[in-house]
Design an enzyme around this catalytic site. Structure first.
Site, PDB file in Angstrom:
ATOM      1  N   SER A  95      62.042   4.842  53.474  1.00 30.71           N
ATOM      2  CA  SER A  95      61.895   3.593  54.207  1.00 30.71           C
ATOM      3  C   SER A  95      63.213   2.801  54.207  1.00 30.71           C
ATOM      4  O   SER A  95      64.255   3.345  54.576  1.00 30.71           O
ATOM      5  CB  SER A  95      60.759   2.795  53.560  1.00 30.71           C
ATOM      6  N   ASP A 218      52.692   6.875  61.376  1.00 33.40           N
ATOM      7  CA  ASP A 218      53.385   5.956  60.474  1.00 33.40           C
ATOM      8  C   ASP A 218      53.304   4.576  61.124  1.00 33.40           C
ATOM      9  O   ASP A 218      53.948   4.327  62.142  1.00 33.40           O
ATOM     10  CB  ASP A 218      54.849   6.409  60.314  1.00 33.40           C
ATOM     11  N   HIS A 246      53.042   6.236  56.116  1.00 28.22           N
ATOM     12  CA  HIS A 246      54.381   5.780  55.756  1.00 28.22           C
ATOM     13  C   HIS A 246      54.770   6.214  54.347  1.00 28.22           C
ATOM     14  O   HIS A 246      55.923   6.078  53.953  1.00 28.22           O
ATOM     15  CB  HIS A 246      54.451   4.258  55.886  1.00 28.22           C
TER      16      HIS A 246
END
Lengths: 275, 331
Positions: A95, A218, A246
């Site tokens: 991320s 996601d 995610h």
């Protein structure tokens, strides 16, 4: 150097000539890598750490000004790399850490061999007509507002003491330990730095090969963002994982391990040369 | 007396069970009612469908990590979205349990907090206002500090300017000696001391010989250099308590406090000799001198006139010499 080790709770495990540094994303800490790290430790030297302000990092080292943008976090990362490996490393960033790694590689390319980014985004907010980040600015402000509301659950948050020392509400020490993101103010500021960031203009100058690993469904990173990264990073390969959501390293660590091993095996330079 | 358990679908509390992947497996009637769904519609839906984009992000980055890392979440504020798109503030407690087939399940209890939400909104806005006020105060302080600094700078400039003016008002700019005004003030002061304490004061008046010729022959720059050289010699050969001044074009004076006539003559001779012996001037320089010791009740002009007469006598006697002033005529 010892300070950095302590500041970011840097840990080393596993055996191997090649060092992988695993960097966690927003809202969690190094523990999220546990299943992935277990699978990789026999073959690689692994470095895990907590981003300043998260997990078991030194909260006192969090600086309102330095950490008001992702560049401050990137400087931290460069220091972590300098303190933990003498050779260039492969950085696996989940991320926002994927983005932070790209910024760090511009500051100190010699520390990087390769970046493997899982679900990164150079900008979360839509920028019509050409860019679809997945969120409206209102959504992000709403998120920050929701985080703010959650601080109310902290005993003493509104007390004068906490107001006067809002960067370090000691009163809430016990409660804090039950949270993954350690300090509400830090966590909120990290959210701002993350979700309001826009590093699109820096992508063309990322000097190391990047592998983007992405998943279906996601909700944070739509497919358009993955395509955008593929188009704008100088040396980039995008790979879809057999996982959803995610947090594939939590929901399907096997798929992430496979993705990482594949990214490491293939000769990135020759692939990139085709572009 | 044992009673039948309450109807879980009518308890004043929302209940929700989820699979790890976010699929809703069960919800009670109260929650379905709040969210305007038919109770049987909720199972099978994804939790995402009950969340705004922001709430989805918050769920993923805050609530879910709590459940995954710590096995429970307590008092988490989250807004759930109704079927008609209204975002409703809720307080959520969650636990992780083993569901059917050993699968991990999240059980959430959900409390609507509308009134409290309004109250919190007010608190939040009060806090934001307080923060803003603090920020404005800090800004005002910073501006004040800036203004103070600028005032300080102005004062420093003024002080420097005053020093410069003071210097200009008391100093002869060509030679750096005291000017005529200082000479008169100093002599006047010393005359007062003489009057009061009988402390003697003498002065040596000097005039550069043939200075007009120096200027005419060698030009003004050389004339200026001569005057500067004389000034330097005077400064180098007098005591700290003496005051040397340039009081006219080529006219110098040394006031010697606590000094009687004969002593002043010795000093005056020495000054004359040193000036005549100067080697660093473009042309030889001599001075003629008149020396006078003040007597009580004399004023500046009286003693000056007597010294000046002696000086003229020195000039008349052939220059490069010193003459003592005559005692004043009795009044």
């Amino acid at each position: 150097m010892q300070d950095v080790i302590r500041r970011n709770h840097v840990q080393t495990l596993g055996e191997g000539d090649h060092t992988l540094v695993l960097a966690h994303g927003f809202g969690c800490d190094h523990q999220i890598w546990q299943p992935v790290a277990e699978a990789l430790a026999p073959d690689f030297r692994l470095v895990l750490f907590d981003i300043t302000g998260c997990g078991q990092s030194d909260l006192g080292a969090w600086d309102r000004s330095r950490h008001s943008s992702l560049h401050g976090y990137a400087e931290d990362l460069v220091e972590v790399l300098a303190a933990s490996s003498s050779d260039p490393v492969t950085l696996v960033g989940h991320s926002v850490s994927g983005t932070i790694a790209m910024l760090a590689s511009r500051k100190a390319p010699h520390h990087f061999r390769q970046i493997i980014a899982i679900g990164p985004s150079p900008r979360y907010i839509n920028d019509p007509p050409d860019y679809h980040g997945g969120f409206e600015e209102r959504d992000i402000l709403d998120l920050l507002d929701m985080m703010e509301h959650n601080y109310f659950e902290w005993a003493g948050y509104l007390s004068p003491l906490a107001m006067a020392n809002s960067h370090r509400p000691e009163l809430a020490d016990k409660l804090r330990q039950s949270f993954a993101a350690a300090d509400p103010v830090i966590s909120r500021k990290f959210a701002e730095a993350t979700f309001l960031s826009d590093v699109r203009h820096l992508l063309p100058s990322v000097p190391v090969p990047v592998d983007i690993l992405y998943t279906e469904q996601d909700v944070i990173v739509p497919p358009e963002v993955v395509a955008y990264l593929g188009d704008h990073l100088p040396a980039c390969r995008t790979t879809r994982l057999g996982a959803t959501g995610h947090y594939p390293h939590m929901s399907n660590p096997g798929a992430v391990v496979t993705g990482i091993r594949a990214a490491l095996r293939t000769d990135h330079a020759s692939e990139a040369a085709k572009d | 007396m044992p009673q039948a358990p309450p109807d879980i679908n009518r308890l004043p509390c929302g209940l929700l069970s989820l699979q790890q992947d976010g699929i809703i497996t069960w919800a009670n009637g109260t929650l379905a009612h709040w969210l305007e769904y038919e109770p049987r519609k909720l199972p099978g839906m994804r939790i995402d469908q009950l969340l705004s984009p922001a709430a989805r992000m918050f769920y993923l980055t805050s609530l879910l990590p709590l459940l995954q890392h710590h096995g429970h979440a307590s008092e988490v504020y989250l807004r759930l979205r109704s079927r008609h798109g209204a975002d409703m503030p809720m307080l959520i407690n969650g636990d992780v349990t083993e569901g059917a087939g050993g699968k991990t399940r999240y059980d959430l209890s959900v409390m609507a907090i509308h009134k409290r939400h309004v109250f919190e909104e007010q608190l939040l806005s009060a806090r934001q206002m307080a923060e803003q006020a603090v920020a404005e105060q800090e800004k005002a302080y910073a501006e004040l500090e800036l203004a103070r600094q600028s005032l300080q700078e102005k004062q420093d400039e003024l002080l420097a300017l005053n020093c410069k003016l003071e210097h200009m008002a008391t100093t002869d700019s060509l030679t750096g000696l005291a000017n005529r005004r200082v000479f008169e003030q100093t002599l006047s002061h010393q005359l007062a001391v003489l009057e009061r304490n009988q402390t003697p004061v003498s002065l040596v008046l000097m005039d550069v010989d043939h200075f007009k010729q120096v200027n005419d022959t060698h030009g003004h720059p050389v004339g200026d250099a001569v005057l500067q050289a004389v000034a330097t010699t005077l400064k180098d050969n007098i005591r700290e308590i003496d005051v040397a001044a340039r009081i006219g074009g080529e006219e110098f004076v040394v006031i010697m406090p606590d000094t009687e006539l004969e002593e002043a003559v010795v000093v005056g001779e020495r000054l004359r000799e040193r000036i005549a012996a100067m080697t660093d001037t473009p042309t030889p320089v001599t001075v003629s001198s008149g020396v006078a010791e003040a007597v009580p009740a004399e004023d500046v002009s009286d003693v000056f006139v007597r010294a000046d007469s002696a000086l003229y006598q020195a000039k008349a006697d052939g220059r490069n010499r010193l003459r003592k002033a005559a005692a004043p005529a009795p009044r």
